[in-house]
Design a protein around this motif. Structure first.
Motif, PDB file in Angstrom:
ATOM      1  N   GLN A 143      35.136  11.416   4.409  1.00  0.00           N
ATOM      2  CA  GLN A 143      34.066  12.276   4.509  1.00  0.00           C
ATOM      3  C   GLN A 143      33.674  12.374   5.973  1.00  0.00           C
ATOM      4  O   GLN A 143      33.255  11.319   6.417  1.00  0.00           O
ATOM      5  N   ASN A 144      32.866  13.541   6.258  1.00  0.00           N
ATOM      6  CA  ASN A 144      32.314  13.524   7.583  1.00  0.00           C
ATOM      7  C   ASN A 144      31.365  14.847   7.587  1.00  0.00           C
ATOM      8  O   ASN A 144      31.422  15.579   6.885  1.00  0.00           O
ATOM      9  N   ARG A 145      30.092  14.701   8.094  1.00  0.00           N
ATOM     10  CA  ARG A 145      29.186  15.501   7.957  1.00  0.00           C
ATOM     11  C   ARG A 145      29.916  17.046   8.682  1.00  0.00           C
ATOM     12  O   ARG A 145      29.351  18.224   8.105  1.00  0.00           O
ATOM     13  N   ALA A 146      30.930  16.826   9.283  1.00  0.00           N
ATOM     14  CA  ALA A 146      31.577  18.192   9.765  1.00  0.00           C
ATOM     15  C   ALA A 146      32.763  18.597   9.074  1.00  0.00           C
ATOM     16  O   ALA A 146      33.548  19.284   9.598  1.00  0.00           O
ATOM     17  N   GLY A 147      33.042  17.866   7.990  1.00  0.00           N
ATOM     18  CA  GLY A 147      34.098  18.533   7.247  1.00  0.00           C
ATOM     19  C   GLY A 147      34.759  17.125   6.575  1.00  0.00           C
ATOM     20  O   GLY A 147      34.597  15.947   7.279  1.00  0.00           O
ATOM     21  N   ASN A 148      35.824  17.477   5.895  1.00  0.00           N
ATOM     22  CA  ASN A 148      36.730  16.295   5.207  1.00  0.00           C
ATOM     23  C   ASN A 148      38.019  16.252   5.582  1.00  0.00           C
ATOM     24  O   ASN A 148      38.427  17.486   5.928  1.00  0.00           O
ATOM     25  N   ILE A 149      38.582  15.119   5.542  1.00  0.00           N
ATOM     26  CA  ILE A 149      40.167  15.093   5.705  1.00  0.00           C
ATOM     27  C   ILE A 149      40.714  14.313   4.581  1.00  0.00           C
ATOM     28  O   ILE A 149      40.262  13.571   4.219  1.00  0.00           O
ATOM     29  N   THR A 150      41.951  14.820   4.341  1.00  0.00           N
ATOM     30  CA  THR A 150      42.856  14.144   3.332  1.00  0.00           C
ATOM     31  C   THR A 150      44.072  13.854   3.973  1.00  0.00           C
ATOM     32  O   THR A 150      44.864  14.830   4.639  1.00  0.00           O
ATOM     33  N   VAL A 151      44.474  12.680   3.750  1.00  0.00           N
ATOM     34  CA  VAL A 151      45.672  12.320   4.486  1.00  0.00           C
ATOM     35  C   VAL A 151      46.939  11.838   3.506  1.00  0.00           C
ATOM     36  O   VAL A 151      46.476  11.084   2.555  1.00  0.00           O
ATOM     37  N   VAL A 152      48.003  12.567   3.729  1.00  0.00           N
ATOM     38  CA  VAL A 152      49.288  12.061   2.791  1.00  0.00           C
ATOM     39  C   VAL A 152      50.283  11.396   3.757  1.00  0.00           C
ATOM     40  O   VAL A 152      50.869  11.993   4.674  1.00  0.00           O
ATOM     41  N   GLU A 153      50.179   9.988   3.852  1.00  0.00           N
ATOM     42  CA  GLU A 153      50.981   9.291   4.785  1.00  0.00           C
ATOM     43  C   GLU A 153      52.133   8.322   4.554  1.00  0.00           C
ATOM     44  O   GLU A 153      51.494   7.284   3.400  1.00  0.00           O
ATOM     45  N   GLY A 154      53.304   8.380   4.674  1.00  0.00           N
ATOM     46  CA  GLY A 154      54.166   7.611   4.186  1.00  0.00           C
ATOM     47  C   GLY A 154      54.308   7.365   2.612  1.00  0.00           C
ATOM     48  O   GLY A 154      54.180   8.594   1.876  1.00  0.00           O
TER      49      GLY A 154
END
Ligand code: TYD
Length: 144
Positions: free
Chosen positions: A19-30
């Motif tokens: 989470q970030n004030r400027a938006g969120n990131i979701t990561v699918v890695e490996g």
């Protein structure tokens, strides 16, 4: 094997969120979160209201289906039990195992259905005729 997979083998996986004030990131890695290595990514968008996509099953393919934006419902069917799963969070993915008939319906306006797949595109991997799918799930035959 694929004749034995059931709708209960298809969980919703929490992919987490940075989470970030400027938006969120979701990561699918490996392979940490999902039980396959991603070989292909595709996405469905501009789906007209009322349209249905994806009436088929796969012989080998594992998929993770994510509502990257908006929402839609995934109908799962193992030839015995059916389940309706609503996806509406970009941080969640529905794992669909081989041998599950799936249809995607009720796309919201502007929705984006992101699919992470375990194999390259191969038309031979599809089972597109529901009757054949049912026969396969119910029989002991090794092939459709
Ligand atoms: P299909 O998987 O049948 O989509 P849906 O079940 O949602 O209607 O694919 C539609 C068309 O797109 C079909 O002609 C094959 C092509 N296609 C590819 O060439 N590569 C891909 O990775 C996918 C998913 C589809």
């Amino acid at each position: 094997m694929i004749r034995k997979t059931t709708v209960d083998d298809c969980p919703i996986i929490d992919l987490g969120q940075i989470q970030n004030r400027a938006g969120n990131i979701t990561v699918v890695e490996g392979n940490d979160l999902i039980p396959f290595k991603v070989k292909r990514v595709y996405y469905l968008y501009d789906v007209p209201g009322g349209a249905e996509r994806g009436g088929h099953a796969h012989r080998k393919l594992y998929q993770l289906i994510v509502a990257a934006s908006g929402s839609f419902d995934v109908k799962l069917d193992d030839g015995n039990l059916k389940k309706l799963v609503c996806l509406n969070r970009p941080s969640e993915g529905l794992l669909v195992k081989p041998g599950i008939w799936r249809e995607i319906v009720n796309f919201s306006s502007g929705s984006n259905c992101l699919v992470l797949a375990s194999e390259l595109y191969d038309e031979k991997d599809y089972i597109r005729i529901y009757r054949k799918f049912l026969n396969y799930k119910k029989s002991n035959a090794p092939k459709v």
